[in-house]
Motif scaffolding. Structure first.
Motif, PDB file in Angstrom:
ATOM      1  N   ILE A 131      21.855  21.484  34.487  1.00  0.00           N
ATOM      2  CA  ILE A 131      21.449  22.892  34.475  1.00  0.00           C
ATOM      3  C   ILE A 131      20.175  23.088  35.279  1.00  0.00           C
ATOM      4  CG2 ILE A 131      20.693  24.787  32.975  1.00  0.00           C
ATOM      5  CD1 ILE A 131      22.583  23.615  30.819  1.00  0.00           C
ATOM      6  N   GLU A 132      19.207  22.178  35.129  1.00  0.00           N
ATOM      7  CA  GLU A 132      17.968  22.268  35.895  1.00  0.00           C
ATOM      8  C   GLU A 132      18.212  22.110  37.393  1.00  0.00           C
ATOM      9  OE1 GLU A 132      14.469  22.669  34.970  1.00  0.00           O
ATOM     10  OE2 GLU A 132      15.626  23.655  33.383  1.00  0.00           O
ATOM     11  N   ASP A 133      19.096  21.175  37.763  1.00  0.00           N
ATOM     12  CA  ASP A 133      19.411  20.958  39.177  1.00  0.00           C
ATOM     13  C   ASP A 133      19.959  22.227  39.828  1.00  0.00           C
ATOM     14  OD1 ASP A 133      18.606  18.335  39.160  1.00  0.00           O
ATOM     15  OD2 ASP A 133      20.619  17.479  39.109  1.00  0.00           O
ATOM     16  N   VAL A 134      20.889  22.892  39.134  1.00  0.00           N
ATOM     17  CA  VAL A 134      21.507  24.084  39.713  1.00  0.00           C
ATOM     18  C   VAL A 134      20.546  25.269  39.655  1.00  0.00           C
ATOM     19  CG1 VAL A 134      23.491  25.646  39.602  1.00  0.00           C
ATOM     20  CG2 VAL A 134      23.791  23.225  39.072  1.00  0.00           C
ATOM     21  N   LYS A 135      19.791  25.353  38.591  1.00  0.00           N
ATOM     22  CA  LYS A 135      18.776  26.419  38.484  1.00  0.00           C
ATOM     23  C   LYS A 135      17.807  26.356  39.659  1.00  0.00           C
ATOM     24  CE  LYS A 135      14.527  27.293  35.927  1.00  0.00           C
ATOM     25  NZ  LYS A 135      13.654  26.795  34.829  1.00  0.00           N
ATOM     26  N   ASN A 136      17.336  25.147  39.977  1.00  0.00           N
ATOM     27  CA  ASN A 136      16.351  24.972  41.049  1.00  0.00           C
ATOM     28  C   ASN A 136      16.987  24.732  42.407  1.00  0.00           C
ATOM     29  OD1 ASN A 136      14.092  25.201  39.287  1.00  0.00           O
ATOM     30  ND2 ASN A 136      14.437  23.099  38.607  1.00  0.00           N
ATOM     31  N   LEU A 137      18.337  24.858  42.462  1.00  0.00           N
ATOM     32  CA  LEU A 137      19.101  24.702  43.699  1.00  0.00           C
ATOM     33  C   LEU A 137      18.948  23.319  44.310  1.00  0.00           C
ATOM     34  CD1 LEU A 137      18.587  28.231  45.242  1.00  0.00           C
ATOM     35  CD2 LEU A 137      20.554  27.373  43.993  1.00  0.00           C
ATOM     36  N   ARG A 138      18.624  22.345  43.476  1.00  0.00           N
ATOM     37  CA  ARG A 138      18.679  20.952  43.923  1.00  0.00           C
ATOM     38  C   ARG A 138      20.143  20.570  44.146  1.00  0.00           C
ATOM     39  NH1 ARG A 138      17.997  15.720  40.901  1.00  0.00           N
ATOM     40  NH2 ARG A 138      17.197  14.228  42.412  1.00  0.00           N
ATOM     41  N   SER A 139      21.019  21.189  43.363  1.00  0.00           N
ATOM     42  CA  SER A 139      22.465  21.073  43.563  1.00  0.00           C
ATOM     43  C   SER A 139      23.063  22.473  43.628  1.00  0.00           C
ATOM     44  CB  SER A 139      23.117  20.294  42.414  1.00  0.00           C
ATOM     45  OG  SER A 139      22.754  18.929  42.451  1.00  0.00           O
ATOM     46  N   GLU A 140      24.082  22.616  44.439  1.00  0.00           N
ATOM     47  CA  GLU A 140      24.751  23.916  44.520  1.00  0.00           C
ATOM     48  C   GLU A 140      25.640  24.153  43.312  1.00  0.00           C
ATOM     49  OE1 GLU A 140      26.373  25.759  48.172  1.00  0.00           O
ATOM     50  OE2 GLU A 140      26.088  23.763  49.020  1.00  0.00           O
ATOM     51  N   ILE A 141      26.260  23.077  42.840  1.00  0.00           N
ATOM     52  CA  ILE A 141      27.253  23.166  41.770  1.00  0.00           C
ATOM     53  C   ILE A 141      26.945  22.138  40.700  1.00  0.00           C
ATOM     54  CG2 ILE A 141      29.692  22.656  41.231  1.00  0.00           C
ATOM     55  CD1 ILE A 141      30.455  23.891  43.851  1.00  0.00           C
ATOM     56  N   GLY A 142      27.169  22.512  39.442  1.00  0.00           N
ATOM     57  CA  GLY A 142      27.094  21.576  38.333  1.00  0.00           C
ATOM     58  C   GLY A 142      28.407  21.602  37.571  1.00  0.00           C
ATOM     59  N   ILE A 143      28.805  20.460  37.032  1.00  0.00           N
ATOM     60  CA  ILE A 143      30.062  20.374  36.282  1.00  0.00           C
ATOM     61  C   ILE A 143      29.749  19.898  34.868  1.00  0.00           C
ATOM     62  CG2 ILE A 143      32.358  19.319  36.160  1.00  0.00           C
ATOM     63  CD1 ILE A 143      32.090  18.877  39.214  1.00  0.00           C
ATOM     64  N   LEU A 144      30.164  20.685  33.889  1.00  0.00           N
ATOM     65  CA  LEU A 144      29.926  20.334  32.485  1.00  0.00           C
ATOM     66  C   LEU A 144      30.998  20.978  31.616  1.00  0.00           C
ATOM     67  CD1 LEU A 144      28.659  23.212  31.506  1.00  0.00           C
ATOM     68  CD2 LEU A 144      26.505  22.214  32.228  1.00  0.00           C
ATOM     69  N   TYR A 145      30.974  20.646  30.325  1.00  0.00           N
ATOM     70  CA  TYR A 145      31.973  21.198  29.425  1.00  0.00           C
ATOM     71  C   TYR A 145      31.324  22.052  28.347  1.00  0.00           C
ATOM     72  CZ  TYR A 145      31.003  18.702  25.080  1.00  0.00           C
ATOM     73  OH  TYR A 145      30.422  18.284  23.908  1.00  0.00           O
ATOM     74  N   MET A 146      32.149  22.920  27.772  1.00  0.00           N
ATOM     75  CA  MET A 146      31.750  23.660  26.579  1.00  0.00           C
ATOM     76  C   MET A 146      32.877  23.569  25.559  1.00  0.00           C
ATOM     77  SD  MET A 146      29.555  27.005  27.758  1.00  0.00           S
ATOM     78  CE  MET A 146      30.721  27.770  28.876  1.00  0.00           C
ATOM     79  N   ASN A 147      32.502  23.671  24.289  1.00  0.00           N
ATOM     80  CA  ASN A 147      33.489  23.732  23.220  1.00  0.00           C
ATOM     81  C   ASN A 147      32.916  24.629  22.123  1.00  0.00           C
ATOM     82  OD1 ASN A 147      31.574  22.009  22.009  1.00  0.00           O
ATOM     83  ND2 ASN A 147      33.149  20.911  20.872  1.00  0.00           N
ATOM     84  N   PRO A 148      33.646  24.886  21.042  1.00  0.00           N
ATOM     85  CA  PRO A 148      33.124  25.810  20.022  1.00  0.00           C
ATOM     86  C   PRO A 148      31.756  25.418  19.466  1.00  0.00           C
ATOM     87  CG  PRO A 148      35.465  25.471  19.696  1.00  0.00           C
ATOM     88  CD  PRO A 148      35.052  24.503  20.775  1.00  0.00           C
TER      89      PRO A 148
END
Length: 307
Positions: A131-148
């Motif tokens: 999340i920090e990488d994408v927030k600061n544009l260190r990465s363009e895309i982040g991949i993660l999961y969500m569940n209930p």
């Protein structure tokens, strides 16, 4: 405003600091700082927030960066077409939780690029750092999961950091185990079946909250638990200790060999995996290619895309 100033700004974002960008651009740090400040003065907005911890994009800076990248990309196309310049060095950075399909897609993207020169980055890292990488544009895309269990916490963080979640697929939970594990070949397993086996998970550093765990059911007590930092170590321990981990069920024989298999885990839960990006930015063409390769790999695994 000059094309060079736009390139300087993009370099600072890609490197994460003015010092590192100056080294890469072969100019002095004061010269680069001055160029950035002149650009900010000309456009009338603060593009970067400066603090003792470093430099990060402001909200206005994130929006400006999207336009700057488009201008620089179009200028490069003009130079290739009319000045016979060779294609510019392709750039793309991705941050992801420890998923083999994300690596498969990355390999496919590079093979499809056909670029003579490129600088791609793939970071298999912790949830909070994605999340920090994408927030600061260190990465363009982040991949993660969500569940209930973690959805409200993750969605709140994404909103606060102006990031959007784009669902890719939904999967039933599976365990990854060695093909020599006594549970291998079962139609499904339960948590009770797993009680005597070592549980393997990815450690999350200082943000070691249950909500940031890469594995569902993070609050369940295990008699035997091992935390690791990389996927290769985890798979070695799956084999050496007859351990298990919980994931999506997508196994890559190309990357992980034939020693690892997946077995459905019978629990009332599900895993939704997606990619995140800055709300204000249009991702680059190379990042778009990566997303398409992600979808291709997911389809080939037999899972339906959430579109």
């Amino acid at each position: 405003m000059t094309l060079q100033q736009l390139k300087y700004m993009i370099a600072v974002v890609n490197c994460g600091s003015i010092n590192e960008a100056a080294k890469k651009l072969f100019i002095t740090q004061p010269s680069l700082s001055s160029a950035i400040k002149e650009l900010e003065a000309e456009v009338g907005v603060e593009l970067f927030i400066r603090s003792p911890k470093g430099i990060t994009l402001s909200v206005d800076g994130a929006e400006f960066l999207g336009y700057a990248r488009q201008v620089v990309e179009q200028a490069a196309l003009l130079e290739q077409r009319y000045l016979n310049k060779k294609p510019s060095r392709q750039l793309c950075s991705i941050s992801t939780q420890h998923y083999a399909f994300a690596v498969n897609a990355f390999v496919n993207m590079i093979q499809q690029s056909g670029a003579e020169e490129y600088e791609f980055t793939l970071r298999e890292t912790r949830t909070h750092e994605i999340i920090e990488d994408v927030k600061n544009l260190r990465s363009e895309i982040g991949i993660l999961y969500m569940n209930p269990f973690n959805r409200k916490v993750i969605e709140k963080m994404l909103r606060e950091n102006r990031l959007d979640f784009h669902p890719l697929f939904e999967a039933e939970p599976h365990i990854f185990i060695s093909t020599q594990n006594p549970l291998s070949g079962r139609r499904f397993v339960t948590l009770e079946d797993l009680e005597e086996y070592p549980y393997l998970s990815f450690e999350q550093g200082e943000y070691n909250s249950f909500y940031f765990s890469e594995e569902i059911l993070s609050t369940v007590f295990r008699k035997k638990s091992i935390h690791v930092s990389d996927r290769a170590t985890l798979f070695n321990l799956l084999i050496g200790l007859n351990g298990y981990t919980i994931s999506t069920g997508i196994v890559s024989a190309d990357l992980n060999g034939d020693n690892i298999t997946s077995v459905p885990l019978r629990v009332d839960d599900h895993i939704q995996v997606g990619w995140i990006a800055n709300h204000q930015l249009q991702i680059s063409k190379q990042a778009q290619v990566y997303v398409q390769e992600l979808k291709t790999v997911i389809r080939s695994s037999g899972l339906a895309l959430l579109e």
